[in-house]
Design a protein around this motif. Structure first.
Motif, short mmCIF file in Angstrom:
data_model
loop_
_atom_site.label_atom_id
_atom_site.label_comp_id
_atom_site.label_asym_id
_atom_site.label_seq_id
_atom_site.Cartn_x
_atom_site.Cartn_y
_atom_site.Cartn_z
N THR A 59 -45.66 -48.75 37.52
CA THR A 59 -45.95 -49.75 36.49
C THR A 59 -47.19 -49.32 35.71
N THR A 60 -47.31 -49.80 34.50
CA THR A 60 -48.50 -49.48 33.72
C THR A 60 -49.73 -50.11 34.34
N GLU A 61 -49.55 -51.24 35.03
CA GLU A 61 -50.66 -51.90 35.69
C GLU A 61 -51.31 -51.01 36.76
N THR A 62 -50.49 -50.17 37.40
CA THR A 62 -51.01 -49.27 38.43
C THR A 62 -51.33 -47.88 37.88
N GLY A 63 -51.25 -47.73 36.56
CA GLY A 63 -51.63 -46.47 35.93
C GLY A 63 -50.50 -45.49 35.71
N SER A 64 -49.27 -45.90 35.92
CA SER A 64 -48.12 -45.01 35.74
C SER A 64 -47.88 -44.74 34.26
N ALA A 65 -47.30 -43.58 33.99
CA ALA A 65 -46.81 -43.30 32.64
C ALA A 65 -45.66 -44.26 32.35
N LEU A 66 -45.50 -44.64 31.11
CA LEU A 66 -44.43 -45.55 30.71
C LEU A 66 -43.31 -44.77 30.06
N ILE A 67 -42.11 -44.86 30.62
CA ILE A 67 -40.92 -44.24 30.04
C ILE A 67 -40.33 -45.25 29.06
N ILE A 68 -40.07 -44.81 27.82
CA ILE A 68 -39.61 -45.71 26.77
C ILE A 68 -38.26 -45.22 26.24
N PHE A 69 -37.27 -46.10 26.28
CA PHE A 69 -35.95 -45.84 25.72
C PHE A 69 -35.95 -46.20 24.24
N TYR A 70 -35.03 -45.63 23.47
CA TYR A 70 -34.83 -46.02 22.07
C TYR A 70 -33.53 -46.81 21.99
N SER A 71 -33.48 -47.81 21.12
CA SER A 71 -32.27 -48.60 20.91
C SER A 71 -32.04 -48.86 19.44
N GLU A 72 -30.79 -48.77 19.02
CA GLU A 72 -30.39 -49.15 17.66
C GLU A 72 -30.27 -50.67 17.56
N ASP A 73 -30.10 -51.36 18.70
CA ASP A 73 -29.89 -52.80 18.77
C ASP A 73 -30.78 -53.37 19.87
N ALA A 112 -39.79 -49.48 29.04
CA ALA A 112 -39.80 -50.20 27.77
C ALA A 112 -38.66 -49.68 26.91
N VAL A 113 -38.30 -50.47 25.91
CA VAL A 113 -37.29 -50.09 24.93
C VAL A 113 -37.87 -50.40 23.55
N TRP A 114 -37.74 -49.45 22.62
CA TRP A 114 -38.25 -49.69 21.29
C TRP A 114 -37.18 -49.43 20.25
N SER A 115 -37.42 -49.95 19.04
CA SER A 115 -36.53 -49.71 17.91
C SER A 115 -37.34 -49.74 16.63
N ASP A 116 -36.90 -48.95 15.68
CA ASP A 116 -37.50 -48.99 14.35
C ASP A 116 -36.63 -49.84 13.42
N LYS A 117 -35.61 -50.47 13.99
CA LYS A 117 -34.70 -51.32 13.20
C LYS A 117 -35.22 -52.74 13.15
N ALA A 118 -35.09 -53.38 12.00
CA ALA A 118 -35.51 -54.79 11.86
C ALA A 118 -34.55 -55.67 12.64
N ASP A 119 -34.98 -56.87 13.00
CA ASP A 119 -34.12 -57.78 13.76
C ASP A 119 -33.00 -58.35 12.93
#
Length: 119
Positions: A59-73, A112-119
């Motif tokens: 977890t980020t709370e314990t100092g781990s790197a955060l793996i982030i997925f990408y999503s179109e939706d 985490a999951v991120w997107s550059d698409k608007a909602d």
């Protein structure tokens, strides 16, 4: 194909490897190869890796790197995470360049999951 001096593999702890495998299979369509009861690997998911039996969690709370997925939706992916038994720990929020959310899978690892698409 491995590339010289590039990140090649990532490993995560999992206190319940079977539940973690079911979560990633249902949510993201991953396939696993088991190497005994305490290790399972995945491949062709952006990076290869595996889960090893452990009571620890990343977890980020314990100092781990955060793996982030990408999503179109992003909303659709957030629903898939919840439907598969993931816990949303930070609902969708904006940041410069897009939006994202954070979740934990059944063994408690944070992603985490991120997107550059608007909602």
């Amino acid at each position: 194909m491995q590339e010289h001096e590039k990140i090649d593999y990532v490993e995560f702890p999992a206190n319940d490897i079977e539940a973690t495998k079911k979560f990633f299979t249902k949510t993201f369509g991953w396939e696993f190869a088991d190497y005994g009861p305490e290790y399972s690997s995945f491949a062709n998911e952006g990076i290869n890796g595996g889960f090893f039996k452990s009571n620890k969690k990343a977890t980020t709370e314990t100092g781990s790197a955060l793996i982030i997925f990408y999503s179109e939706d992003l909303e659709g992916t957030q629903e898939k995470v919840k439907d598969a038994g993931g816990k949303i720990i930070s609902p969708i929020y904006p940041f410069p360049g897009g939006r994202r959310f954070h979740f934990t899978e059944p063994s408690g690892n944070e992603f985490a999951v991120w997107s550059d698409k608007a909602d």
